[in-house]
Design an enzyme around this catalytic site. Structure first.
Site, PDB file in Angstrom:
ATOM      1  N   GLU A 225       0.830  -1.201   0.000  1.00 56.69           N
ATOM      2  CA  GLU A 225       0.000   0.000   0.000  1.00 56.69           C
ATOM      3  C   GLU A 225       0.870   1.259   0.000  1.00 56.69           C
ATOM      4  O   GLU A 225       2.073   1.197   0.240  1.00 56.69           O
ATOM      5  CB  GLU A 225      -0.911  -0.013   1.229  1.00 56.69           C
ATOM      6  CG  GLU A 225      -1.933  -1.149   1.137  1.00 56.69           C
ATOM      7  CD  GLU A 225      -2.853  -1.188   2.341  1.00 56.69           C
ATOM      8  OE1 GLU A 225      -3.426  -0.144   2.687  1.00 56.69           O
ATOM      9  OE2 GLU A 225      -3.004  -2.268   2.921  1.00 56.69           O
TER      10      GLU A 225
ATOM     11  N   LYS B   1      -2.322 -11.227  13.236  1.00 62.77           N
ATOM     12  CA  LYS B   1      -2.727 -12.591  12.896  1.00 62.77           C
ATOM     13  C   LYS B   1      -2.158 -13.619  13.871  1.00 62.77           C
ATOM     14  O   LYS B   1      -2.864 -14.538  14.288  1.00 62.77           O
ATOM     15  CB  LYS B   1      -2.285 -12.902  11.462  1.00 62.77           C
ATOM     16  CG  LYS B   1      -3.016 -12.036  10.424  1.00 62.77           C
ATOM     17  CD  LYS B   1      -2.336 -12.117   9.062  1.00 62.77           C
ATOM     18  CE  LYS B   1      -2.986 -11.191   8.049  1.00 62.77           C
ATOM     19  NZ  LYS B   1      -2.145 -11.018   6.835  1.00 62.77           N
TER      20      LYS B   1
END
Lengths: 438, 438
Positions: free
Chosen positions: A191, A206
């Site tokens: 990004e 995660k």
């Protein structure tokens, strides 16, 4: 039976993918669940984009997520807004209105999962989040259901595709971190603000969730040690390789005598391990259980359709719970007994594969011309050919050919003809070849 | 709540493993399910062995499987007898008596699965069989639940550990098939009669089941093309390798325009594919879905405890269905909310790993002596060391060390001391090293 009505919050990459896949595979999904699942409401600030996506389907479009989560027709809410403000409020409100929730929002769950799951428990609804960890890989299901017999010992995973892509490129091309990052940004793999990916924060979200699932502890993101890949020099990648190791950004959680380790950092791992060979944007997670030993799960960790795959798997899980009796929740053979199709098995003659052929021939002029003529006549084209000395006899040679894909009937015909050539010294060896890439 | 009472038929390798793992991990399993699961009856011809296994636990032992499947106390029957006569009769009788059934019997399901699943459907019971395909790898769950959003395109798997072990050994050691087979038999990796494994029949049982799960077609074992590994010559393994391919016995099923391919045979696959690097008795399955792309599942495909892992996962699945409400079938974080433990997170200082260290030093005598002295004083031992020229400056060198495992606190202390040596030309690079093998 009335369809399951779904409200979709957010139609960015994953939201768009979810709408597309659900619609494309509707028929296959109904064969599995016996029930239609329909997205009936979409909330997104970009209503024009939403109208374009639904292309005339009967979907109510709004800019207000709260309108969706409160709507009495909606059974399940999919939250794909991201972030921790509107998304959190919308999820909690959906829960209070008795809606089941599906989310891919790892950052939100890592920070507020304990609160969200407690609210879900209290209001008797499901909050499913397969898409929050490792995209399309069903790792949450493996941890919550597939490996439940085990005392989990440790988990180690490549769970951030962006940083794995960068490390793969740095190694393969000998480039430095910043050059590769810029390239990844051009390709859309990183990004504009890549902080979460390259600093290990996304991986930490995660691994924090997986630690809770593995060990039955609360989600403790704020206690996770986090170190990213921004400091890695190409020299170290190269030196590591010379010593038989590859550098990967790993999320690790481990049960040890004095507690639980919970950490994200680059690590050298032996090249011979399967996980060391996971390249590009792919993800992989090793789970070590006391009974099963190490198991590994590999696949796309991000992207529109891979992530949609996990979102929709959750949708189907919830749908099955409320559509079938307990005994029939999951059909024995995955599809409803009434929905089995009698698609024929293709006879082997008609199966198309590539071939490895080894011809043991007398070393005489014209052999190759005869062989290649027969192959051409049978419609078989050659991809590669090498000649090898015969191990035992001087006047014989091995001709090894890799063919392009062809139907087995053609190969049968060709090998029978070639076998009858007088120069053939032994039986033709034929082994199928599978690229496993399409 | 009353425990779930289980009847176990057969205490061979997998039966014994199931008893052992269920008992060993009882506490962890109750944290996940909220309910005790107890094996209360065992049927095996070798009752002495059964008595030895249960070691005084309150288990009724009999030689008659029918006694177990009829017993009113038994909720779930685990069939691990194998074969297709007694096993089939016992399963069908259990179903008729309303018992849920768990089996690892791939041969039986491949031949009679359609009949068995129809009976289960009719009597409203579950027949679960995660252990029948790829041992401890939760591949049935992935296909039936994790990947339900997808139109499955193909599956390719290394699903017979014995033949994969033989092929791995043939390649690694340059030995011929019969020599390696004899060795595998000595090691217990191949049975006295290895036909099912080396002729591809066992793999065919498994791919047949996966084809049904992937495409929603009946189980059609008799239409599976089957070719084993007995004809493979070492020459071809070597030639394939030279061309960039590895030979594996694959089970393949694929959706094509004219039907479904269903076949087991050796195949060359590119060495660069992850699955080409699955060695020894391990299994791996690639599933290609239209949305998720390729996903891969890897682990032990056989053995007492890996297979028991799958059997018990099925037990827990059934238990959860009948213990919790739909909304709470699987706890959000895998363990019941009341069962979370507050095991502490180990501070990073106390985490034990190996290290890669790169010291950029002035090329002067005595540097190594100083460095190694500090490491020794901090309790750090060195596993490997190499010296590399510095890329830019002639009077500097890179010293690269791999340490044995040590706590991070020791490394912090040592690197701080080393950093203060006057010969240090730049900041010490330190990267953790994980063998991922224990």
């Amino acid at each position: 039976m009335k369809p399951i009505y779904v409200g979709l919050l957010g139609i960015g990459t994953v939201g768009g993918g979810t709408y597309t896949v659900l619609k494309r595979n509707q028929q296959e999904i109904v064969r599995r669940t016996g029930r239609n699942i329909e997205i009936r409401m979409i909330a997104d600030l970009d209503q024009e984009k939403a109208r374009h996506l639904v292309a005339g389907d009967p979907v109510t479009i709004t800019s207000d997520a709260h309108e969706v989560v409160r709507h009495p027709d909606i059974d399940i809410v999919i939250e794909l807004i991201g972030g921790q403000t509107i998304a959190k409020a919308a999820i909690l409100e959906a829960i209070q209105h008795g809606k089941h929730v599906i989310t891919a929002n790892k950052a939100l769950l890592a920070a507020h999962g304990n609160e969200i799951f407690a609210a879900a428990q209290q209001h008797n609804v499901i909050v499913a989040y397969e898409a929050a960890v490792a995209g399309g890989i069903p790792i949450i299901k493996a941890l919550r259901e597939g490996l439940t017999a085990n005392r989990i010992e440790w988990i180690a995973g490549i769970i951030n595709g962006t940083s794995n892509f960068i490390l793969s490129e740095m190694r393969a091309k000998g480039l430095d971190f910043h050059t590769v990052l810029a390239h990844a940004q051009q390709l859309g793999y990183a990004e504009a603000d890549p902080t979460y990916d390259i600093e290990g924060i996304d991986a930490a979200h995660k691994i924090t969730l997986m630690a809770a699932l593995a060990f039955g502890v609360p989600i403790r993101f704020d206690q996770t040690y986090i170190e990213g890949i921004t400091q890695l020099a190409n020299d170290d990648i190269r030196y590591a390789e010379e010593l038989g190791y590859r550098i990967k950004l790993l999320g690790i959680t481990k049960r040890v005598s004095n507690g639980i380790e919970l950490r994200v950092h680059p690590a050298l791992i032996p090249v011979k391990r399967l996980i060391a060979n996971v390249e590009g944007v792919m993800n992989a997670v090793i789970v070590k259980g006391d009974a099963v030993g190490p198991t590994l799960y590999y696949g796309a960790g991000a992207g529109a359709e891979p992530t949609a795959s996990a979102v929709i798997a959750d949708l189907i899980d919830v749908t099955r719970l409320f559509t079938a009796s307990s005994e029939h929740r999951v059909p024995a053979l995955a599809f409803l007994p009434a929905q089995l199709s009698d698609t024929p098995i293709v006879p082997m003659e008609a199966v198309e594969t590539a071939y490895y052929l080894r011809l043991q021939v007398m070393d005489k002029p014209g052999v190759l011309a005869d062989v290649t003529r027969i192959l051409a006549d049978c419609g078989i084209s050659i991809n590669a050919m090498v000649q090898k000395e015969h191990a035992d006899e001087e006047n014989k040679v091995n001709i090894i050919m890799l063919t392009h894909k062809t139907v087995e009937g053609n190969i049968n015909m060709a090998t029978e003809k070639i076998q009858n050539l007088p120069v053939m010294a032994d039986k033709i060896i034929r082994i199928r070849l599978e690229e496993l890439n399409s």
